[in-house]
Scaffold this motif. Structure first.
Motif, short mmCIF file in Angstrom:
data_model
loop_
_atom_site.label_atom_id
_atom_site.label_comp_id
_atom_site.label_asym_id
_atom_site.label_seq_id
_atom_site.Cartn_x
_atom_site.Cartn_y
_atom_site.Cartn_z
N CYS A 59 0.82 -1.21 0.00
CA CYS A 59 0.00 0.00 0.00
C CYS A 59 0.86 1.26 0.00
N ALA A 60 0.22 2.36 -0.38
CA ALA A 60 0.85 3.67 -0.33
C ALA A 60 -0.09 4.60 0.43
N ASN A 61 -0.22 5.82 -0.06
CA ASN A 61 -1.06 6.81 0.64
C ASN A 61 -2.48 6.77 0.12
N GLN A 62 -3.13 5.60 0.22
CA GLN A 62 -4.47 5.45 -0.35
C GLN A 62 -5.60 5.99 0.52
N PHE A 63 -5.35 6.20 1.81
CA PHE A 63 -6.45 6.56 2.71
C PHE A 63 -6.62 8.08 2.73
N GLY A 64 -7.55 8.56 1.90
CA GLY A 64 -7.78 10.00 1.83
C GLY A 64 -8.87 10.33 0.84
N SER A 65 -9.04 11.62 0.60
CA SER A 65 -10.12 12.10 -0.27
C SER A 65 -9.78 11.94 -1.75
N HIS A 66 -8.54 11.57 -2.06
CA HIS A 66 -8.08 11.49 -3.45
C HIS A 66 -8.28 10.12 -4.08
N THR A 67 -8.82 9.16 -3.33
CA THR A 67 -9.02 7.81 -3.86
C THR A 67 -10.46 7.35 -3.64
N ASP A 68 -10.87 6.40 -4.46
CA ASP A 68 -12.16 5.74 -4.27
C ASP A 68 -11.93 4.26 -4.54
N LEU A 69 -11.75 3.48 -3.48
CA LEU A 69 -11.39 2.07 -3.59
C LEU A 69 -12.57 1.15 -3.28
N GLY A 70 -13.77 1.66 -3.54
CA GLY A 70 -14.95 0.87 -3.24
C GLY A 70 -14.99 -0.45 -3.99
N GLN A 71 -14.65 -0.46 -5.29
CA GLN A 71 -14.67 -1.69 -6.06
C GLN A 71 -13.65 -2.70 -5.54
N LEU A 72 -12.51 -2.19 -5.09
CA LEU A 72 -11.50 -3.08 -4.53
C LEU A 72 -12.00 -3.71 -3.23
N GLY A 73 -12.71 -2.94 -2.43
CA GLY A 73 -13.30 -3.49 -1.22
C GLY A 73 -14.29 -4.59 -1.53
N ASP A 74 -15.12 -4.38 -2.55
CA ASP A 74 -16.07 -5.42 -2.98
C ASP A 74 -15.35 -6.67 -3.44
N LEU A 75 -14.26 -6.47 -4.20
CA LEU A 75 -13.48 -7.60 -4.71
C LEU A 75 -12.93 -8.45 -3.57
N LEU A 76 -12.36 -7.80 -2.57
CA LEU A 76 -11.79 -8.54 -1.45
C LEU A 76 -12.86 -9.31 -0.68
N LEU A 77 -14.00 -8.67 -0.46
CA LEU A 77 -15.07 -9.35 0.28
C LEU A 77 -15.62 -10.53 -0.51
N GLU A 78 -15.69 -10.40 -1.82
CA GLU A 78 -16.19 -11.50 -2.64
C GLU A 78 -15.20 -12.67 -2.65
N ALA A 79 -13.90 -12.36 -2.71
CA ALA A 79 -12.89 -13.43 -2.69
C ALA A 79 -12.86 -14.11 -1.32
N ASP A 80 -13.10 -13.34 -0.26
CA ASP A 80 -13.20 -13.86 1.11
C ASP A 80 -11.94 -14.63 1.52
N VAL A 81 -10.78 -14.01 1.29
CA VAL A 81 -9.48 -14.56 1.66
C VAL A 81 -8.84 -13.61 2.67
N PRO A 82 -8.12 -14.12 3.67
CA PRO A 82 -7.45 -13.21 4.61
C PRO A 82 -6.55 -12.22 3.89
N VAL A 83 -6.51 -10.99 4.40
CA VAL A 83 -5.77 -9.90 3.76
C VAL A 83 -4.77 -9.30 4.75
N LEU A 84 -3.58 -8.99 4.23
CA LEU A 84 -2.56 -8.26 4.99
C LEU A 84 -2.16 -7.05 4.15
N ALA A 85 -2.46 -5.86 4.64
CA ALA A 85 -2.09 -4.62 3.95
C ALA A 85 -0.81 -4.09 4.59
N ILE A 86 0.19 -3.79 3.77
CA ILE A 86 1.49 -3.37 4.29
C ILE A 86 1.85 -1.99 3.77
N GLY A 87 2.10 -1.05 4.70
CA GLY A 87 2.59 0.28 4.34
C GLY A 87 1.53 1.32 4.05
N LEU A 88 0.32 1.15 4.57
CA LEU A 88 -0.75 2.09 4.28
C LEU A 88 -0.49 3.45 4.93
#
Length: 366
Positions: A59-88
């Motif tokens: 990850c990089a500086n994704q948490f802010g008003s400049h991104t919209d990661l809604g589709q990625l959130g849906d993708l992760l929930l649909e895959a339903d696999v454990p996730v490890l985010a590094i460097g957010l």
């Protein structure tokens, strides 16, 4: 990255996520995990993600008003696999401001927190600012590790070695880091960097990380006259565009391979500029560096890792001597102790996700 010399700049630029600094932490993570790794893009299918035991997200500086990661959130929930985010990291104009994530990005962050492998925190963040911003939205599955690129060098006494290279005199062999022509808040900083590089007869490097037209200049490609005029207005308004083009073609450099970048930085007394990862590559080479901080992201990364830094306003007010004063106060032992502790924390978190560390990270955490 290999076999890229003949590749079109636009294709290379897309491959590194429109910023060569991204290579620093993605390369580091791939080298640090003792695991069988398959690379997938963020727009891959949930079926492919579901084949994995664990999804690791650099990850990089994704948490802010400049991104919209809604589709990625849906993708992760649909895959339903454990996730490890590094460097957010959280992004705002100043460390005193809230990041204000979009609803889609907030949905993504909550999806990641929900998909924990165990009770171990699964969002490894850049610093306390990001940790506090996530906590304001009820996301507490977090721990601070800084940036994975901090552990590219396996030298345990890296900081002491860097401190030994700092002298009481102003440096002459300086590698400078460029921002971009659209960063109006960094116009003065960028012009100071160009002046430092251009004020020497030694052919000092002006290191680029983003902006397609700038990178084309560094690679000897043709640039549209209108783009060249725009770049000149930002970086060197006192020059004729043709002269700026000649200078940039001689001094601008860009790297598409991390080891080459680090090796090149060994040649200089110091590296300075508003790019954290550019400065980090110099530090990993054992070369002193100073980051010109200009937002929450750069300040947080410097606070966490201990990289020497100076606010952009101080550089504008005092000139380069503000950077040299900061450099002379660098404490190598404190840097090494902090770096070792961050490495140990990182390795412990990896273990909590069923992963073992390898290479330089494992060596630093011993």
């Amino acid at each position: 990255m290999t076999h890229y010399a003949g590749t079109d700049t636009k294709a290379l630029y897309a491959r590194v996520g429109r910023n060569t600094g991204n290579m620093a932490f993605t390369t580091a993570i791939a080298d640090q995990l003792d695991a069988e790794i398959s690379f997938r893009g963020w727009s891959t299918s949930p079926e492919l993600l579901a084949e994995a035991d664990l999804v690791v997200m650099p990850c990089a500086n994704q948490f802010g008003s400049h991104t919209d990661l809604g589709q990625l959130g849906d993708l992760l929930l649909e895959a339903d696999v454990p996730v490890l985010a590094i460097g957010l990291g959280a992004q705002s104009s100043a460390a005193t401001d809230d990041a204000e994530p979009t609803p889609g990005t907030l949905h993504w962050a909550r999806a990641v927190a929900r998909l924990r492998y165990s009770d171990t925190p699964n969002i490894l963040v850049r610093g306390e600012y990001t940790r506090s911003q996530l906590a304001k939205h009820g996301i507490t599955s977090t721990e601070v590790i800084g940036c994975p690129s901090h552990f590219l060098s396996g030298r345990r006494n890296l900081g002491e070695s860097i401190e030994s290279r700092v002298t009481g005199t102003e440096p002459e062999r300086i590698a400078t880091l460029a921002a971009r022509s659209t960063a109006s808040n960094l116009k003065v900083v960028d012009q100071i960097m160009v002046s430092l590089a251009a004020g020497s007869t030694q052919g000092l490097p002006w290191v680029l990380q983003e902006e397609l037209e700038l990178i084309d200049l560094a690679r000897g490609k043709d640039v549209d006259p209108a783009d060249l005029a725009r770049l000149t207005r930002h970086f060197a308004p006192g020059l004729d565009p043709e002269l700026f083009e000649q200078w940039a073609r001689s001094n601008a450099v860009v790297f598409f391979e991390i080891e080459a970048w680090i090796e090149h930085m060994q040649r200089f007394e110091v590296c300075v500029g508003p790019r954290f990862h550019g400065a980090m590559m110099a530090m990993q080479a054992g070369t002193p560096a100073v980051v010109v901080t200009h937002d929450s992201r750069t300040k947080e990364l410097c606070d966490t890792t201990g990289l020497p830094s100076v606010p952009a306003q101080d550089l504008e007010d005092q000139g380069p001597r503000a950077m040299w004063a900061t450099l002379r106060s660098f404490d190598g032992r404190a840097f090494d102790a902090n770096r070792a502790q961050l490495a140990k924390t990182y390795v412990t978190l990896l273990k909590g996700h069923g992963l073992a560390a390898r290479g330089t990270l494992a060596a630093l955490a011993r």
